[in-house]
Design an enzyme around this catalytic site. Structure first.
Site, PDB file in Angstrom:
ATOM      1  N   PHE A  82      -6.894   0.416 -12.326  1.00  0.00           N
ATOM      2  CA  PHE A  82      -5.661   1.162 -12.062  1.00  0.00           C
ATOM      3  C   PHE A  82      -5.424   1.360 -10.568  1.00  0.00           C
ATOM      4  O   PHE A  82      -4.290   1.340 -10.113  1.00  0.00           O
ATOM      5  CB  PHE A  82      -5.656   2.516 -12.782  1.00  0.00           C
ATOM      6  CG  PHE A  82      -5.263   2.416 -14.225  1.00  0.00           C
ATOM      7  CD1 PHE A  82      -3.982   2.033 -14.586  1.00  0.00           C
ATOM      8  CD2 PHE A  82      -6.171   2.698 -15.220  1.00  0.00           C
ATOM      9  CE1 PHE A  82      -3.605   1.926 -15.916  1.00  0.00           C
ATOM     10  CE2 PHE A  82      -5.812   2.604 -16.559  1.00  0.00           C
ATOM     11  CZ  PHE A  82      -4.526   2.214 -16.914  1.00  0.00           C
ATOM     12  N   GLU A  83      -6.470   1.569  -9.818  1.00  0.00           N
ATOM     13  CA  GLU A  83      -6.333   1.784  -8.374  1.00  0.00           C
ATOM     14  C   GLU A  83      -6.040   0.491  -7.624  1.00  0.00           C
ATOM     15  O   GLU A  83      -5.361   0.500  -6.607  1.00  0.00           O
ATOM     16  CB  GLU A  83      -7.608   2.410  -7.797  1.00  0.00           C
ATOM     17  CG  GLU A  83      -7.839   3.840  -8.215  1.00  0.00           C
ATOM     18  CD  GLU A  83      -6.853   4.816  -7.611  1.00  0.00           C
ATOM     19  OE1 GLU A  83      -6.286   4.536  -6.532  1.00  0.00           O
ATOM     20  OE2 GLU A  83      -6.645   5.886  -8.214  1.00  0.00           O
ATOM     21  N   GLY A  84      -6.586  -0.629  -8.109  1.00  0.00           N
ATOM     22  CA  GLY A  84      -6.513  -1.865  -7.340  1.00  0.00           C
ATOM     23  C   GLY A  84      -7.464  -1.740  -6.152  1.00  0.00           C
ATOM     24  O   GLY A  84      -8.135  -0.718  -5.990  1.00  0.00           O
TER      25      GLY A  84
ATOM     26  N   ARG B  67      -1.292   4.602 -16.570  1.00  0.00           N
ATOM     27  CA  ARG B  67      -2.629   5.190 -16.401  1.00  0.00           C
ATOM     28  C   ARG B  67      -2.788   6.440 -17.257  1.00  0.00           C
ATOM     29  O   ARG B  67      -3.798   6.622 -17.938  1.00  0.00           O
ATOM     30  CB  ARG B  67      -2.865   5.513 -14.926  1.00  0.00           C
ATOM     31  CG  ARG B  67      -4.250   6.045 -14.650  1.00  0.00           C
ATOM     32  CD  ARG B  67      -4.452   6.245 -13.169  1.00  0.00           C
ATOM     33  NE  ARG B  67      -5.819   6.600 -12.853  1.00  0.00           N
ATOM     34  CZ  ARG B  67      -6.361   6.428 -11.662  1.00  0.00           C
ATOM     35  NH1 ARG B  67      -5.658   5.898 -10.675  1.00  0.00           N
ATOM     36  NH2 ARG B  67      -7.610   6.787 -11.449  1.00  0.00           N
TER      37      ARG B  67
END
Length: 153
Positions: A22-24, A139
């Site tokens: 989700f953050e990358g 998310r």
């Protein structure tokens, strides 16, 4: 369904990979959607625009940041939780910050024994700088679904 004190748990590999996905990850510092200098997978402490990190440094920062989020979850969550719930709560705390997590209605409801009420709070955290972000919507839906697996029918 095995529930234990949140302070006794650590995030699973699946939970860690979910946060990372989700953050990358960007090895060059950039400004996040609200203008905060960020690097790697959502790391913000002491970041300067243009700063560079190696992939290994990013992995270390991710683990440190996830551990910090886990400490907040353990400190502020008095209700017993399942491992899946813990992973979802750490993901939320990682993203919104430990202090915001601790002050949230979600935590208040969870600690009061209202598991489903707590689950309904996840979608409230979909804005950044006042704007709804599609990535946050996805998310929160993922976190909410994982969290709900631990709520009694």
């Amino acid at each position: 369904m095995n529930k234990v004190a949140a302070g006794t748990l650590t995030i699973t590999t699946i939970g860690l990979l979910s946060i990372a996905a989700f953050e990358g990850s960007r090895q060059v510092a950039y400004r996040d959607p609200v203008g905060v200098p960020t690097i790697c997978s959502g790391h913000t402490k002491g970041v300067r625009i243009g700063q560079l990190k190696t992939e290994n440094e990013c992995q270390v920062l991710l683990r440190e940041d996830v551990s910090e989020a886990g400490r907040y979850v353990g400190k502020c969550t008095s209700a017993p939780v399942t491992q899946a719930q813990y992973d979802a709560l750490v993901s939320l705390a990682f993203n919104i910050g430990g202090p915001a997590y601790c002050k949230s209605t979600l935590v208040r409801k969870l600690n009061a024994g209202d598991c489903r009420g707590a689950a309904k709070e996840f979608p409230r955290w979909i804005r950044a700088g006042g704007d709804v972000l599609p990535g946050l919507v996805r998310r929160r839906a993922d976190e909410q679904a994982r969290f709900l697996t631990g709520c009694e029918s």
